[in-house]
Design a protein around this motif. Structure first.
Motif, short mmCIF file in Angstrom:
data_model
loop_
_atom_site.label_atom_id
_atom_site.label_comp_id
_atom_site.label_asym_id
_atom_site.label_seq_id
_atom_site.Cartn_x
_atom_site.Cartn_y
_atom_site.Cartn_z
N VAL A 1 0.85 -1.20 0.00
CA VAL A 1 0.00 0.00 0.00
C VAL A 1 0.89 1.24 0.00
N LYS A 2 0.34 2.36 -0.47
CA LYS A 2 1.05 3.64 -0.43
C LYS A 2 0.24 4.62 0.39
N ILE A 3 0.96 5.42 1.17
CA ILE A 3 0.31 6.36 2.08
C ILE A 3 0.98 7.73 1.93
N GLU A 4 0.21 8.79 1.81
CA GLU A 4 0.77 10.14 1.70
C GLU A 4 1.12 10.68 3.08
N GLY A 5 2.27 11.37 3.17
CA GLY A 5 2.59 12.07 4.42
C GLY A 5 3.91 11.66 5.04
N GLY A 6 4.37 12.45 6.00
CA GLY A 6 5.64 12.22 6.69
C GLY A 6 5.45 11.86 8.14
N ARG A 7 5.97 12.73 9.04
CA ARG A 7 5.96 12.42 10.48
C ARG A 7 4.56 12.14 11.03
N GLU A 8 3.55 12.79 10.42
CA GLU A 8 2.18 12.62 10.93
C GLU A 8 1.58 11.25 10.65
N VAL A 9 2.19 10.46 9.76
CA VAL A 9 1.64 9.13 9.47
C VAL A 9 2.54 7.99 9.98
N ILE A 10 3.61 8.37 10.71
CA ILE A 10 4.58 7.35 11.17
C ILE A 10 3.92 6.24 11.98
N GLU A 11 3.04 6.63 12.91
CA GLU A 11 2.38 5.62 13.75
C GLU A 11 1.58 4.64 12.88
N GLY A 12 0.88 5.19 11.89
CA GLY A 12 0.09 4.34 11.00
C GLY A 12 0.97 3.42 10.18
N VAL A 13 2.08 3.97 9.66
CA VAL A 13 3.01 3.17 8.84
C VAL A 13 3.54 2.01 9.67
N GLU A 14 3.98 2.30 10.91
CA GLU A 14 4.53 1.25 11.77
C GLU A 14 3.51 0.15 12.03
N ALA A 15 2.27 0.55 12.24
CA ALA A 15 1.22 -0.43 12.54
C ALA A 15 0.91 -1.30 11.31
N ILE A 16 0.90 -0.69 10.12
CA ILE A 16 0.65 -1.45 8.88
C ILE A 16 1.79 -2.44 8.64
N VAL A 17 3.03 -1.95 8.84
CA VAL A 17 4.21 -2.82 8.64
C VAL A 17 4.18 -3.99 9.63
N ARG A 18 3.75 -3.70 10.88
CA ARG A 18 3.64 -4.77 11.89
C ARG A 18 2.67 -5.86 11.46
N ALA A 19 1.68 -5.48 10.63
CA ALA A 19 0.70 -6.46 10.13
C ALA A 19 1.25 -7.25 8.94
N GLY A 20 2.51 -6.95 8.57
CA GLY A 20 3.12 -7.71 7.47
C GLY A 20 2.84 -7.13 6.10
N ILE A 21 2.36 -5.91 6.08
CA ILE A 21 2.02 -5.28 4.80
C ILE A 21 3.13 -4.31 4.39
#
Ligand SMILES: Nc1nc(=O)c2c([nH]1)NC[C@@H]1CN(c3ccc(C(=O)N[C@@H](CCC(=O)O)C(=O)O)cc3)CN21
Ligand SMILES: CC(C)C(=O)C(=O)O
Ligand SMILES: [Mg+2]
Length: 288
Positions: A117-137
């Motif tokens: 998946v692709k997500i727009e944004g920098g520091r404000e989306v870090i928490e979301g990115v980490e959580a998605i990556v933790r799900a193996g995505i």
């Protein structure tokens, strides 16, 4: 036959960067565009929320929904079997909460069949990115011009031209890498900033309007094929003039129909003479 034989993976993307091999990415939104992107040899396909603008006719990407992206990602996955498919997280799909962000990213994988998946944004989306990556995505970041921010930016404008905004984009890129992104799209930023970021990252950068210093390039397929009669971003190069070609074809068809030049025998079906005679006499007898 497909040009790409092995599907790109997050590991392969890093290897390509290390080996100095440019990554070729192209958007696709349906079965035929996916077939063309794959047969043409793209390494990655992006089911971009730009579909709202080039396929659905909206002025921005903001009206695009999760359902739109899933619907189109399904068509793209049916059309491409050996190309890594990335699907855009649309506006509002990752802004509410982290659980909702993971759920939506998961839907693009589970229902759409995307690989990342692709997500727009920098520091404000870090928490979301980490959580998605933790799900193996696998997650692709997106910095510079973020089209989903168009109303705050006041238009689709070049970003990172002054010291403060350039430094912010640079730092955001490092933070996205640390959060586990497998690549970062850099949109509409000056070429020297793209160079600085690309040199400081281990993960590849994929540029659009970001110059030749990115590790890869992405374009909207309707732009590069010339399918659209709308404005085009200055950075988009037309490799074909399909809108003109398709319009001419439709025009030729219209003329031939009006002049009774189409269809000819080649595009028509015959009937056995005996059957026809029997049919005619029967119709006469029954006086329809
Ligand atoms: N057809 C299409 N192509 C794209 O590349 C694209 C989309 N749609 N939709 C989503 C985003 C929006 N993008 C855009 C759209 C327009 C410009 C544009 O017109 N830019 C001006 C420069 C503006 C300025 O800095 O003043 C240009 O002349 O290119 C740039 C990026 C890129 N993406
Ligand atoms: C322009 C590319 C990077 C994109 O996000 C899209 O097509 O939606
Ligand atoms: Mg997008």
């Amino acid at each position: 036959m497909a040009v790409t034989t092995t599907k790109a993976t997050t590991v392969k993307l890093r290897e390509m960067k290390q080996e100095g091999k440019k990554i070729v990415m192209l958007t696709a939104y349906d079965f035929p565009t996916a077939r063309v992107a794959e047969e043409g040899g793209a390494d990655m396909i992006l089911v971009g929320d730009s579909l709202g603008m080039v396929v659905l006719g909206y002025e921005t990407t903001l009206p695009v929904t999760m359902e739109d992206i899933i619907h189109h990602t399904k068509a793209v996955t049916r059309g491409s079997k050996s190309t890594m498919i990335v699907a855009d997280l649309p506006f509002l799909s990752y802004h509410i909460s982290t659980p909702e962000t993971v759920r939506n990213a998961g839907r693009l994988i589970q229902e759409g069949g995307a690989d990342a998946v692709k997500i727009e944004g920098g520091r404000e989306v870090i928490e979301g990115v980490e959580a998605i990556v933790r799900a193996g995505i696998p997650v692709v970041g997106h910095l510079g011009l973020q089209p989903q921010m168009v109303n705050q930016l006041g238009g689709f404008k070049v970003q990172g031209k002054d010291y403060e905004s350039a430094l912010r984009i640079f730092e955001d890129a490092l933070m996205l890498q640390a959060a586990g992104c497998c690549a970062i799209v850099l949109e509409c930023i000056p070429t020297p900033l793209t160079k600085l970021i690309s040199e400081h990252l281990d993960i590849p950068t994929i540029g659009i309007g970001a110059g030749d210093t990115a590790d890869g390039q992405v374009l909207v397929i309707h732009d590069m094929l010339g399918i659209t009669d709308r404005y085009m971003p200055r950075f988009a190069k037309k490799y074909s003039e399909l809108f003109q070609e398709m319009t001419t074809a439709v025009n030729n068809y219209a003329t031939e129909v009006r002049d009774s030049l189409f269809p000819t025998a080649q595009h028509s079906f015959k009937m056995n003479e005996d059957v026809l005679e029997r049919l005619k006499s029967e119709i006469n007898q029954r006086s329809y």
